[in-house]
Scaffold this motif. Structure first.
Motif, short mmCIF file in Angstrom:
data_model
loop_
_atom_site.label_atom_id
_atom_site.label_comp_id
_atom_site.label_asym_id
_atom_site.label_seq_id
_atom_site.Cartn_x
_atom_site.Cartn_y
_atom_site.Cartn_z
N ILE A 191 0.87 -1.18 0.00
CA ILE A 191 0.00 0.00 0.00
C ILE A 191 0.90 1.23 0.00
CG2 ILE A 191 -1.88 1.23 1.14
CD1 ILE A 191 -2.70 -1.31 2.53
N ARG A 192 0.60 2.16 -0.91
CA ARG A 192 1.38 3.40 -0.94
C ARG A 192 0.85 4.38 0.09
NH1 ARG A 192 0.55 2.49 -6.68
NH2 ARG A 192 2.46 1.63 -7.57
N ARG A 193 1.75 5.20 0.60
CA ARG A 193 1.34 6.18 1.61
C ARG A 193 0.28 7.13 1.03
NH1 ARG A 193 4.14 7.56 6.21
NH2 ARG A 193 6.05 6.59 5.49
N GLY A 194 -0.78 7.30 1.76
CA GLY A 194 -1.82 8.25 1.36
C GLY A 194 -2.91 7.65 0.48
N GLU A 195 -2.79 6.39 0.11
CA GLU A 195 -3.82 5.81 -0.76
C GLU A 195 -4.79 4.94 0.04
OE1 GLU A 195 -2.23 3.33 -3.89
OE2 GLU A 195 -1.72 1.71 -2.51
N THR A 196 -5.86 4.54 -0.64
CA THR A 196 -6.81 3.59 -0.06
C THR A 196 -6.72 2.29 -0.83
OG1 THR A 196 -8.32 5.33 0.63
CG2 THR A 196 -9.24 3.13 0.43
N PHE A 197 -6.43 1.22 -0.11
CA PHE A 197 -6.34 -0.10 -0.72
C PHE A 197 -7.57 -0.89 -0.28
CE2 PHE A 197 -5.09 -4.50 -1.11
CZ PHE A 197 -4.33 -4.53 -2.26
N GLY A 198 -8.38 -1.30 -1.23
CA GLY A 198 -9.56 -2.10 -0.91
C GLY A 198 -9.21 -3.58 -0.96
N LEU A 199 -9.52 -4.31 0.09
CA LEU A 199 -9.28 -5.77 0.12
C LEU A 199 -10.65 -6.44 0.13
CD1 LEU A 199 -7.10 -7.95 0.30
CD2 LEU A 199 -7.22 -7.78 2.78
N VAL A 200 -10.93 -7.14 -0.98
CA VAL A 200 -12.30 -7.61 -1.21
C VAL A 200 -12.34 -9.13 -1.39
CG1 VAL A 200 -14.29 -7.37 -2.75
CG2 VAL A 200 -12.81 -5.44 -2.37
N GLY A 201 -13.43 -9.72 -0.95
CA GLY A 201 -13.64 -11.15 -1.16
C GLY A 201 -14.87 -11.59 -0.39
N GLU A 202 -15.37 -12.76 -0.75
CA GLU A 202 -16.57 -13.26 -0.08
C GLU A 202 -16.28 -13.58 1.38
OE1 GLU A 202 -18.87 -16.13 -3.03
OE2 GLU A 202 -16.73 -16.07 -3.43
N SER A 203 -17.34 -13.71 2.14
CA SER A 203 -17.23 -14.05 3.55
C SER A 203 -16.40 -15.34 3.72
CB SER A 203 -18.66 -14.25 4.06
OG SER A 203 -18.63 -14.64 5.36
N GLY A 204 -15.45 -15.31 4.63
CA GLY A 204 -14.63 -16.50 4.89
C GLY A 204 -13.40 -16.62 4.00
N CYS A 205 -13.12 -15.58 3.19
CA CYS A 205 -11.97 -15.69 2.27
C CYS A 205 -10.65 -15.37 2.98
CB CYS A 205 -12.14 -14.78 1.07
SG CYS A 205 -11.93 -13.04 1.46
N GLY A 206 -10.72 -14.86 4.21
CA GLY A 206 -9.50 -14.59 4.96
C GLY A 206 -9.12 -13.12 5.03
N LYS A 207 -9.96 -12.25 4.48
CA LYS A 207 -9.58 -10.83 4.44
C LYS A 207 -9.53 -10.19 5.84
CE LYS A 207 -14.31 -9.55 3.10
NZ LYS A 207 -14.93 -10.82 3.55
#
Ligand code: SF4
Length: 347
Positions: free
Chosen positions: A55-71
């Motif tokens: 993740i770069r400083r100042g950005e928003t990183f979205g971590l996406v996946g279905e329920s139970g994927c480990g996010k």
């Protein structure tokens, strides 16, 4: 109060968009499965099984996946609420993977979490004031109670809460207001990175957009970096700069928002995107891709590519060889044999 807010802002580091604030390398988090009278370990739930991203400083990183994927497990491991099983976490230039709890004091200040459920994440016996002032005291911010109260009230005002409600308890607030308290609690220590674990999914749709707009405004004002965990690509669409898609403990694809939404490469990302409702009436809706079967158990994940039991493009190699994450074009990474050199590509 305004002066305190200005003082807080001036202490924040300037955003440097090209600098990585977080690097995750081959991160794994396994939970033992025990059984029998002696509670012997019979296997492991591979909740996170070797993910890589930055993740770069100042950005928003979205971590996406279905329920139970480990996010969510990934988020908790990155913030060191869980000890990693393997891999490396570099935060703000420092390897924090194996730091012992007693050495995590500064990290607890710089790396904060906003939780999904504003009802259970706040202590019902603590007023908003106590919730905000206690961490200030622990981290020696403000020289006395009066000063800490001013900082707390300044943050309350900034997140849209009436500062005169400082002595109220969580049950005296609505769901949206409670999530604002959760955001204030994360913000009061002036963190560098906030991990939001589905911070709006428990809220009504109308309140969701208010909280997302608030997080967006705060990011600019306080030079924050966000790791935003969500189960739905539509939630992170307008909010993220880059997005990672997880499936069964593995990272399937990481790309900037434009590439991911317009040219998704991984079959799983394509299926997830096909389920996202149109955001504009003129938008051309792609055919819905219905995946066969259920998500396999992370205690017994499929061999090779963990998506092969549900993938419409599965090949023999997919059942035997785990695909590695490759940069297919600048800032667009995918783990899929379709995109490895010498194999078929999606037309
Ligand atoms: Fe599908 Fe094979 Fe790509 Fe996995 S590696 S997503 S099974 S085509």
């Amino acid at each position: 109060m305004a002066n305190t807010s200005e003082a807080l802002k001036s202490e924040m580091p300037e955003s440097k968009h090209d600098e990585k604030i977080l690097e995750i390398k081959n991160l794994k988090k396994y939970f033992p499965v025990k059984s029998g009278i002696l509670q012997r370990t019979k296997g492991h739930v591979k909740a996170v099984d070797g993910i890589n991203f930055f993740i770069r400083r100042g950005e928003t990183f979205g971590l996406v996946g279905e329920s139970g994927c480990g996010k969510s497990t990934a988020g908790r491991t990155i913030t060191r609420l869980y000890d990693p099983t393997e891999g490396t976490i570099v935060f703000d230039g420092e390897d924090i993977t194996k730091k012992k709890e007693r050495h995590l004091f500064n990290l607890r200040r710089d790396l904060q979490m906003v939780y999904q459920d504003p009802y259970s994440s706040l202590n019902p016996r603590k007023t908003v004031g106590s919730t905000l002032i206690e961490p200030l005291k622990v981290h020696h911010i403000g020289s006395n109670l009066k000063e800490r109260k001013e900082i707390a009230q300044s943050i309350m005002q900034r997140v849209g809460l009436n500062p005169s409600f400082i002595n109220r308890y969580p049950h005296e607030f609505s769901g949206g207001q409670r999530q604002r308290i959760g955001i204030a609690r994360a913000l009061v220590l002036q963190p560098k990175l906030i991990v939001g674990d589905e911070p709006v999914s428990a809220l009504d749709v109308s309140v969701q957009s208010q909280v997302l707009n608030l997080l967006d405004d705060l990011q600019d004002e306080f030079n924050l970096t966000y790791l935003f965990i969500a189960h739905d690509l539509s939630v992170v669409k307008h909010f993220s700069d880059r997005i990672g898609v997880m499936y069964l403990g593995n990272m399937a694809e990481v790309a900037n928002k434009k590439d991911l939404y317009h040219e998704p490469l991984h079959p799983y990302t394509q299926a997830l995107l096909s389920a996202v409702p149109k955001s504009h009436p003129r938008e051309v809706k792609k055919d819905r891709i219905i995946l066969k079967g259920d998500i396999p158990s992370p205690a017994n994940p499929p061999s090779g590519c963990v998506f092969h039991t549900r993938c419409p493009y599965v090949m023999d190699v997919c059942k035997q060889v785990k695909p590695v994450m490759e940069e297919i074009r600048p800032d667009h990474f995918v783990a899929c044999h379709l995109h490895n050199e010498g194999t078929t590509t999606l037309s």
